[in-house]
Design a protein around this motif. Structure first.
Motif, short mmCIF file in Angstrom:
data_model
loop_
_atom_site.label_atom_id
_atom_site.label_comp_id
_atom_site.label_asym_id
_atom_site.label_seq_id
_atom_site.Cartn_x
_atom_site.Cartn_y
_atom_site.Cartn_z
N THR A 33 0.91 -1.06 0.19
CA THR A 33 0.17 0.15 -0.09
C THR A 33 0.94 1.27 -0.19
O THR A 33 0.46 2.35 -0.41
CB THR A 33 -0.95 0.15 1.08
OG1 THR A 33 -0.07 0.09 2.44
CG2 THR A 33 -1.99 -0.98 1.34
N ALA A 35 3.29 1.79 -2.01
CA ALA A 35 3.53 2.05 -3.41
C ALA A 35 2.34 2.76 -3.92
O ALA A 35 2.66 3.80 -4.93
CB ALA A 35 3.76 0.78 -4.02
N ARG A 38 2.95 6.22 -2.81
CA ARG A 38 3.98 6.80 -3.50
C ARG A 38 3.60 7.21 -4.87
O ARG A 38 4.06 8.21 -5.47
CB ARG A 38 4.95 5.77 -3.59
CG ARG A 38 5.74 5.80 -2.07
CD ARG A 38 7.10 4.53 -2.42
NE ARG A 38 7.45 4.36 -1.22
CZ ARG A 38 8.59 5.24 -0.75
NH1 ARG A 38 9.23 5.95 -1.72
NH2 ARG A 38 9.36 4.76 0.39
N VAL A 94 5.90 12.02 0.50
CA VAL A 94 4.84 11.22 0.60
C VAL A 94 4.24 11.10 1.80
O VAL A 94 3.06 11.00 1.87
CB VAL A 94 5.34 9.59 0.18
CG1 VAL A 94 6.76 9.07 1.10
CG2 VAL A 94 4.27 8.42 0.03
N SER A 98 0.42 11.66 2.35
CA SER A 98 -0.62 10.46 2.91
C SER A 98 -1.42 10.94 4.03
O SER A 98 -2.40 10.29 4.64
CB SER A 98 0.27 9.27 3.13
OG SER A 98 1.13 9.50 4.27
N ARG A 175 9.92 10.66 8.71
CA ARG A 175 8.58 9.79 8.54
C ARG A 175 8.17 9.23 9.57
O ARG A 175 6.70 8.92 9.53
CB ARG A 175 9.09 8.88 7.31
CG ARG A 175 8.27 9.08 6.06
CD ARG A 175 8.80 9.00 4.67
NE ARG A 175 9.65 7.78 4.61
CZ ARG A 175 9.56 6.66 4.06
NH1 ARG A 175 8.06 6.26 3.93
NH2 ARG A 175 10.52 5.52 3.96
N LYS A 182 -0.44 11.12 12.31
CA LYS A 182 -1.50 11.56 11.44
C LYS A 182 -2.82 11.69 12.19
O LYS A 182 -2.97 10.77 13.15
CB LYS A 182 -1.77 10.51 10.35
CG LYS A 182 -0.52 10.73 9.42
CD LYS A 182 -0.59 9.56 8.41
CE LYS A 182 0.62 9.46 7.37
NZ LYS A 182 0.95 8.17 6.99
O1 DC Z 1 5.89 1.68 3.20
P1 DC Z 1 6.50 3.03 2.43
O2 DC Z 1 7.58 3.31 2.84
O3 DC Z 1 6.87 2.79 0.88
O4 DC Z 1 5.17 4.03 2.45
C1 DC Z 1 5.61 5.36 1.98
C2 DC Z 1 4.59 6.02 3.02
O5 DC Z 1 3.23 5.92 2.62
C3 DC Z 1 4.84 6.04 4.23
O6 DC Z 1 5.63 7.21 4.81
C4 DC Z 1 3.52 6.38 4.78
C5 DC Z 1 2.30 6.25 3.77
N1 DC Z 1 1.56 5.14 4.01
C6 DC Z 1 0.39 5.25 4.52
O7 DC Z 1 0.27 6.38 5.00
N2 DC Z 1 -0.28 4.21 4.73
C7 DC Z 1 -0.01 3.01 4.20
N3 DC Z 1 -0.79 2.10 4.46
C8 DC Z 1 1.09 2.78 3.77
C9 DC Z 1 1.96 3.90 3.52
#
Ligand code: DC
Length: 220
Positions: A33, A35, A38, A94, A98, A175, A182
């Motif tokens: 997810t 991705a 992203r 990202v 998000s 991050r 959030k």
């Molecule tokens: O798993 P990743 O590092 O590729 O995820 C990228 C960003 O996406 C991460 O910093 C937070 C967001 N994310 C999110 O908020 N909820 C998810 N289910 C997956 C990722």
């Protein structure tokens, strides 16, 4: 009912590697997810939209087409972006993207649609808490910041992404903070997740832990 293995955890905790192996061994569809978020970040950059322009980002997300193939490729509006979504620029924006409520609503909807009628392993930040809170199999993967930064730095080198170890470390810390604070879909630990500290585990050992839990379940 279809089977959902939900895995949450911070960046570099080993979710991706574990999910990939579980998908192969247990014949599940692997859904990354992160991705998908992203892809939204990349589309924001490609459209020259500022990350503070929430209205425009919501417009982008309303029209977005994201496809995850069984062999791990990612398509954004029919273009293969598997490599582009891992860039330093995408990684930098990202997490704030998000955090936008409407972005999350659309992604959660798409994630449930993709999983419909399938046995899946889905990894992210809010899979155990928001996307599939009722699944039996919920895991939270973790590791020290140092270990996660080391892993990500090594992966980046292999992928040709130019970031120093310190840059990777700082980016992960930032991050982590953002993802855990959030308003919606924050990364969090709950009592019903199985917590796995992967700092000193091989991925084979992690697979064994998950497999044993699922086997035990079958024998009940
Ligand atoms: O798993 P990743 O590092 O590729 O995820 C990228 C960003 O996406 C991460 O910093 C937070 C967001 N994310 C999110 O908020 N909820 C998810 N289910 C997956 C990722």
């Amino acid at each position: 009912m279809n089977k959902v293995i939900a895995i949450d955890g911070p960046a570099g905790s080993g979710k991706g590697t574990l999910a990939k192996l579980l998908a192969e061994r247990l014949n599940l569809v692997n859904i990354d997810t992160g991705a998908m978020y992203r892809c939204v970040a990349l589309a924001t950059i490609d459209n020259n939209v500022d990350i503070t322009d929430t209205k425009k980002i919501i417009e982008i997300v309303n029209d977005i087409k994201i496809e995850l193939t069984l062999d791990g490729k990612v398509f954004l509006n029919d273009k293969d972006v598997t490599k582009d979504i891992r860039s330093k620029e995408v990684t930098a924006i990202v997490s704030p993207i998000s955090s936008i409520k409407e972005v999350r609503e659309k992604m959660v909807y798409l994630q449930r649609e993709i999983a419909k009628g399938k046995d899946v392993v889905m990894e992210g930040r809010d899979i155990t808490t928001v996307v599939f809170p009722d699944t039996k199999y919920k895991f939270y993967l973790d590791a020290s910041v140092e270990e996660r930064a080391k892993r990500r730095y090594k992966e980046n080198l292999e992928k040709g992404i130019d970031m120093s170890y310190q840059e990777v470390y700082d980016s992960i810390e930032k991050r982590d903070y953002n993802d855990m604070h959030k308003e919606v879909g924050a990364l969090m630990r709950t009592d019903d997740q199985i917590y796995i500290d992967t700092t000193n585990l091989t991925v084979e050992e992690e697979v064994e832990i998950v497999r044993k839990i699922m086997e035990g379940d079958k024998n009940e």
